[in-house]
Design an enzyme around this catalytic site. Sequence first.
Site, PDB file in Angstrom:
ATOM      1  N   GLY A 204       0.825  -1.217   0.000  1.00 20.04           N
ATOM      2  CA  GLY A 204       0.000   0.000   0.000  1.00 20.04           C
ATOM      3  C   GLY A 204       0.849   1.252   0.000  1.00 20.04           C
ATOM      4  CG  ASN A 205      -0.405   4.670  -1.507  1.00 16.31           C
ATOM      5  OD1 ASN A 205      -1.075   5.512  -0.926  1.00 16.31           O
ATOM      6  ND2 ASN A 205      -0.862   3.989  -2.561  1.00 16.31           N
ATOM      7  NE  ARG A 206       5.281   6.602   4.370  1.00 14.91           N
ATOM      8  CZ  ARG A 206       5.555   5.944   5.484  1.00 14.91           C
ATOM      9  NH1 ARG A 206       4.696   5.942   6.483  1.00 14.91           N
ATOM     10  NH2 ARG A 206       6.682   5.273   5.600  1.00 14.91           N
ATOM     11  CB  SER A 207      -2.839   8.060  -0.292  1.00 15.78           C
ATOM     12  OG  SER A 207      -4.033   8.794  -0.458  1.00 15.78           O
ATOM     13  CB  ALA A 268      -1.930   7.394  -3.779  1.00 17.02           C
TER      14      ALA A 268
END
Length: 392
Positions: A204-207, A268
């Site tokens: 995943g990502n930090r969005s 994102a």
Amino acid sequence: MLDRRRVVLAVTGGIAAYKTAFLARRLVESGAQVRVAMSKSAAEFIGPQTFAAIIGEPPYQDLFGADDVSPHTMLARWAELIIVAPATAATIARAANGLSEDLISATLLATEAPVLIAPAMHTEMWENKATKRNIDILRSDGYRFVGPNEGELAGGDVGVGRVAEPEEILSAARAILEPSARGLSVLVTAGGTREPVDPVRYLGNRSSGKMGHAIAEEGARRGYEVTLVTTSDLPVSGGIKVLSVETADEMKAAVDGVEPHIAVLAAAVADFKPADRASEKLARSEGLESIELVKTPDILASLVARDDGPITVGFAAETGGVDRAVEKARQKGVDLLVYNNVLEEGSGFGTDTNRVSFIASDGDVEEMPLMSKSAVAIELWDRIDALVDSRM
Ligand code: C5P
């Protein structure tokens, strides 16, 4: 511009009444004709002289007066829009129940103009069942709302109930009086996708989804019909259609089902996902050494490629300068690209602020200062509205 449009500003009794002075000024600067009505308790927080100096005439304060026989019906008929800011729980309750024992409630009962309410109260009062009931009644009666926001409240408390900022109220007022929206539909994507490795783990990502959700809220405030495809469970106002997704593939499928006039792709989206998703939790003892990745679908490209596609706004969260984003705007064929450098303080994932640059399709760069995400959403919508007005 609110060229000569007739706005009644109804100020009720809360500490946020001082902010309404800024709103009065912004309305006047936008070209509106403004009349102010103040409740008795509003005058405990801000003086009538302040409004008189800003709008050029004294505010109306009494239901019964020697000069005006019936100020409430005069204001009610004169108004093209009535803004109640701040609106206390008591004012909201009176309006919801058709009570009319003071100037402002009588004006609301007498008017046929649209009414925009900017509630301000402590969180406990906002969340009280009676207030919720009253709000539901007013919404179904066609009243429009702006805010309340989350933040610092009177007496140092923090929570939901803070009045919307003057610029947000102004933009909601403009949306009512001069809608670019005209029944147009908007798709907003928000949040970071999660690409499963096994039933427990994901890439995943930090969005956080905060920027995309702020854009959806502002679009709805301006009267657009908004569909929000999001991975985030942040709260969303009624009136916005929410499609909850988790992966890039799910986001693509949800987007494929929508035919918007405008698409704002703030999500994102993972560029790669694991080629296989294990059906059981992977065990350390089995020793997974690498994960094979495959490309995810490019959602933005699929929208740009549509025949008669939407006005498209892309986002570029970068870790370097703006040049790469300028190139991206050209390559991707978007109408507008919003660039931010996620390594800058206060700008990027999870924060409440952002510092963006708007990049036009011809590569023109407009740098913005550090702003709250809702202020960025307002600036972005001003530019989208301009694109709508020039194209449609
Ligand atoms: O190339 P980059 O990932 O920086 O492009 C970002 C823009 O493209 C964002 O607007 C994002 O929402 C969109 N995007 C997409 N589908 C992908 C990857 C990015 O729609 N698979």
